[in-house]
Design a protein around this motif. Structure first.
Motif, mmCIF file in Angstrom:
data_model
loop_
_atom_site.group_PDB
_atom_site.id
_atom_site.type_symbol
_atom_site.label_atom_id
_atom_site.label_comp_id
_atom_site.label_asym_id
_atom_site.label_seq_id
_atom_site.Cartn_x
_atom_site.Cartn_y
_atom_site.Cartn_z
ATOM 1 N N TRP A 70 0.820 -1.232 0.000
ATOM 2 C CA TRP A 70 0.000 0.000 0.000
ATOM 3 C C TRP A 70 0.839 1.261 0.000
ATOM 4 C CZ3 TRP A 70 -4.837 -0.726 3.717
ATOM 5 C CH2 TRP A 70 -5.747 -1.574 3.086
ATOM 6 N N LYS A 71 2.135 1.106 0.160
ATOM 7 C CA LYS A 71 3.032 2.281 0.180
ATOM 8 C C LYS A 71 2.516 3.321 1.179
ATOM 9 C CE LYS A 71 4.266 1.205 -4.532
ATOM 10 N NZ LYS A 71 4.852 1.643 -5.775
ATOM 11 N N MET A 72 2.621 4.632 0.847
ATOM 12 C CA MET A 72 2.183 5.657 1.808
ATOM 13 C C MET A 72 0.719 6.018 1.516
ATOM 14 S SD MET A 72 4.182 9.133 2.978
ATOM 15 C CE MET A 72 3.532 10.212 1.711
ATOM 16 N N GLY B 241 14.475 -3.227 0.482
ATOM 17 C CA GLY B 241 15.169 -2.948 -0.768
ATOM 18 C C GLY B 241 14.263 -2.490 -1.894
ATOM 19 N N HIS B 242 13.054 -2.027 -1.564
ATOM 20 C CA HIS B 242 12.184 -1.517 -2.626
ATOM 21 C C HIS B 242 12.881 -0.340 -3.320
ATOM 22 C CE1 HIS B 242 8.771 0.255 -4.692
ATOM 23 N NE2 HIS B 242 8.120 -0.889 -4.487
ATOM 24 N N SER B 243 12.679 -0.207 -4.617
ATOM 25 C CA SER B 243 13.391 0.858 -5.353
ATOM 26 C C SER B 243 13.023 2.245 -4.842
ATOM 27 C CB SER B 243 13.104 0.749 -6.849
ATOM 28 O OG SER B 243 11.723 0.861 -7.088
ATOM 29 N N TYR C 277 11.374 -9.361 -8.224
ATOM 30 C CA TYR C 277 12.009 -8.637 -9.332
ATOM 31 C C TYR C 277 11.053 -7.551 -9.814
ATOM 32 C CZ TYR C 277 13.327 -7.352 -14.027
ATOM 33 O OH TYR C 277 13.609 -6.613 -15.142
ATOM 34 N N GLU C 278 11.479 -6.304 -9.671
ATOM 35 C CA GLU C 278 10.626 -5.182 -10.051
ATOM 36 C C GLU C 278 11.421 -4.182 -10.894
ATOM 37 O OE1 GLU C 278 7.231 -4.619 -7.050
ATOM 38 O OE2 GLU C 278 8.974 -3.612 -6.226
ATOM 39 N N PRO C 279 11.323 -4.279 -12.213
ATOM 40 C CA PRO C 279 12.028 -3.277 -13.024
ATOM 41 C C PRO C 279 11.482 -1.884 -12.689
ATOM 42 C CG PRO C 279 10.603 -4.693 -14.400
ATOM 43 C CD PRO C 279 10.555 -5.245 -13.012
ATOM 44 N N TRP D 2 11.358 0.900 -14.146
ATOM 45 C CA TRP D 2 10.602 1.585 -15.200
ATOM 46 C C TRP D 2 9.197 1.008 -15.370
ATOM 47 C CZ3 TRP D 2 9.613 -2.127 -18.839
ATOM 48 C CH2 TRP D 2 10.465 -3.241 -18.818
ATOM 49 N N ALA D 3 8.909 -0.093 -14.708
ATOM 50 C CA ALA D 3 7.560 -0.699 -14.805
ATOM 51 C C ALA D 3 6.710 -0.378 -13.580
ATOM 52 C CB ALA D 3 7.688 -2.212 -14.970
ATOM 53 N N ILE D 4 7.314 0.232 -12.559
ATOM 54 C CA ILE D 4 6.570 0.477 -11.311
ATOM 55 C C ILE D 4 5.689 1.712 -11.450
ATOM 56 C CG2 ILE D 4 6.791 1.084 -8.870
ATOM 57 C CD1 ILE D 4 9.246 -0.663 -8.720
ATOM 58 N N GLY D 5 4.400 1.504 -11.353
ATOM 59 C CA GLY D 5 3.449 2.609 -11.372
ATOM 60 C C GLY D 5 3.333 3.307 -12.715
ATOM 61 N N THR D 6 3.848 2.682 -13.763
ATOM 62 C CA THR D 6 3.860 3.348 -15.071
ATOM 63 C C THR D 6 2.844 2.775 -16.043
ATOM 64 O OG1 THR D 6 5.524 1.793 -15.874
ATOM 65 C CG2 THR D 6 6.332 3.862 -14.904
ATOM 66 N N GLY E 294 7.060 -7.791 -10.043
ATOM 67 C CA GLY E 294 6.299 -6.591 -9.690
ATOM 68 C C GLY E 294 6.533 -5.496 -10.709
ATOM 69 N N GLY E 295 5.500 -4.722 -10.957
ATOM 70 C CA GLY E 295 5.586 -3.611 -11.904
ATOM 71 C C GLY E 295 4.346 -3.568 -12.758
ATOM 72 N N SER E 296 3.361 -2.757 -12.297
ATOM 73 C CA SER E 296 2.120 -2.555 -13.044
ATOM 74 C C SER E 296 1.330 -3.847 -13.284
ATOM 75 C CB SER E 296 2.393 -1.840 -14.374
ATOM 76 O OG SER E 296 2.911 -0.552 -14.126
ATOM 77 N N VAL E 297 1.388 -4.760 -12.326
ATOM 78 C CA VAL E 297 0.539 -5.954 -12.421
ATOM 79 C C VAL E 297 -0.898 -5.531 -12.103
ATOM 80 C CG1 VAL E 297 0.035 -8.245 -11.450
ATOM 81 C CG2 VAL E 297 2.415 -7.491 -11.744
ATOM 82 N N ALA F 217 3.229 -12.224 -7.328
ATOM 83 C CA ALA F 217 3.355 -10.824 -7.749
ATOM 84 C C ALA F 217 3.391 -9.901 -6.549
ATOM 85 C CB ALA F 217 2.189 -10.453 -8.655
ATOM 86 N N LEU F 218 4.197 -8.849 -6.666
ATOM 87 C CA LEU F 218 4.180 -7.753 -5.694
ATOM 88 C C LEU F 218 3.443 -6.612 -6.390
ATOM 89 C CD1 LEU F 218 5.004 -6.565 -2.977
ATOM 90 C CD2 LEU F 218 7.252 -6.035 -3.929
ATOM 91 N N VAL F 219 2.381 -6.153 -5.762
ATOM 92 C CA VAL F 219 1.427 -5.261 -6.433
ATOM 93 C C VAL F 219 1.313 -3.952 -5.660
ATOM 94 C CG1 VAL F 219 -0.955 -5.074 -7.244
ATOM 95 C CG2 VAL F 219 0.141 -7.332 -7.099
ATOM 96 N N GLY F 220 1.510 -2.841 -6.351
ATOM 97 C CA GLY F 220 1.359 -1.537 -5.717
ATOM 98 C C GLY F 220 -0.027 -0.969 -5.943
ATOM 99 N N GLY F 221 -0.162 -0.135 -6.955
ATOM 100 C CA GLY F 221 -1.409 0.600 -7.204
ATOM 101 C C GLY F 221 -2.665 -0.267 -7.205
ATOM 102 N N ALA F 222 -2.582 -1.427 -7.824
ATOM 103 C CA ALA F 222 -3.779 -2.268 -7.953
ATOM 104 C C ALA F 222 -4.114 -3.019 -6.659
ATOM 105 C CB ALA F 222 -3.619 -3.260 -9.110
HETATM 106 C C1 PEP Z 1 5.631 -1.707 -6.368
HETATM 107 O O1 PEP Z 1 5.905 -0.547 -6.094
HETATM 108 O O2 PEP Z 1 6.064 -2.637 -5.681
HETATM 109 C C2 PEP Z 1 4.755 -1.951 -7.500
HETATM 110 C C3 PEP Z 1 4.844 -3.099 -8.082
HETATM 111 O O3 PEP Z 1 3.930 -0.916 -7.864
HETATM 112 P P1 PEP Z 1 2.848 -0.951 -9.057
HETATM 113 O O4 PEP Z 1 2.116 -2.251 -8.996
HETATM 114 O O5 PEP Z 1 1.976 0.229 -8.787
HETATM 115 O O6 PEP Z 1 3.632 -0.812 -10.335
#
Ligand code: PEP
Length: 253
Positions: free
Chosen positions: A11-13, A92-94, A163-165, A167-171, A208-211, A228-233
């Protein structure tokens, strides 16, 4: 894919107590998808409240300080998040590496401290776009992990790698299936080299990255992707559960 895919929401912040209803909805629905392991990492302020709500899902923290206690204003230790109900911690999150200047050496210290506090670890790694375009993504990630993987003999049992590139996070962009497969294979080879065939072979490697619910099934079907590690969704039960359903379907196909 791993025997039981691991779907973790970060959920981040984001989130105040008004979001507890989303956590409750995720928890109750997760009870219908027992073949999928579901977890949430809310902000530190909500760990205890989400932990009290949760019957099925795992609860974790998004970070911890490497020290046990002391004069570190604003920080929380691994033992403190464990005391609040966390069973794992994302390290170690980016966004920590980039936004807080965290080095691989510091991340390794945090991992050791978290293991000592009895937590499981989700260790994040991933390259930026310039590194990917330069063709050195796999070397970069292997170097990142080599410098931060714990030397502790039984660490692999409590370790997950994500593994979270960057450039794919939140994009809204995701890595291609071939690139995900190649990176996960490189990570697996490193884990086997570090922890041996049996233990290194069992560590789950998440992508992880925009899943989201549209792409989850396809990503989770890629060899060596264990979840999967999922942020926004992960911020709404509706979106997050779509991914859990995708994971459950990927298991059956
Ligand atoms: C993340 O920050 O770990 C992540 C995967 O974010 P998002 O799903 O929003 O790209």
């Amino acid at each position: 894919m791993a025997e039981r895919p691991y779907i973790v929401g970060n959920w981040k912040m984001n989130g105040t107590r008004t979001m507890l209803s989303e956590a409750r909805a995720i928890d109750r629905a997760a009870q219908r998808y027992m073949k999928v392991e579901v977890a949430l990492a809310p902000p530190a302020t909500l760990i205890h409240a989400v932990h009290k709500e949760a019957e099925q899902i795992g609860i974790g923290a998004q970070d911890c300080h490497p020290g046990e206690f002391g004069a570190h204003t604003g920080d929380v230790s691994a033992a403190m998040v464990a005391d609040a109900g966390a069973k794992f911690v994302i390290l170690g999150h980016s966004e920590r590496r980039g936004g807080h200047g965290e080095s691989n050496a510091l991340i390794k210290q945090k991992i050791e401290s978290a293991l000592a506090a009895g937590l499981r670890i989700i260790l994040c790694c991933g390259e930026d776009l310039a590194t990917r375009d330069a063709g050195s993504a796999e070397d970069f990630v292997v170097e990142q992990l080599t410098a931060s993987l714990p030397d502790i003999a039984d660490a692999a049992e409590r370790l997950t790698v994500a593994y979270e590139p960057i450039w794919a996070i939140g994009t809204g962009r995701t890595a291609g299936a071939g690139d995900i497969a190649a990176m996960h294979e490189a990570i697996r080879a490193l884990l086997v080299k570090t922890y041996g065939k049996q233990q290194g072979g069992e560590v789950r490697i998440l992508y992880g990255g925009s899943v989201n619910s549209d792409n989850a099934r396809e990503i989770l079907a890629i060899g060596e992707v264990g979840g999967a590690l999922v942020g926004g969704a992960s911020l709404t039960a509706e979106n997050f559960l779509g991914i859990v359903v995708g994971a459950s379907e990927a298991m059956e196909s």
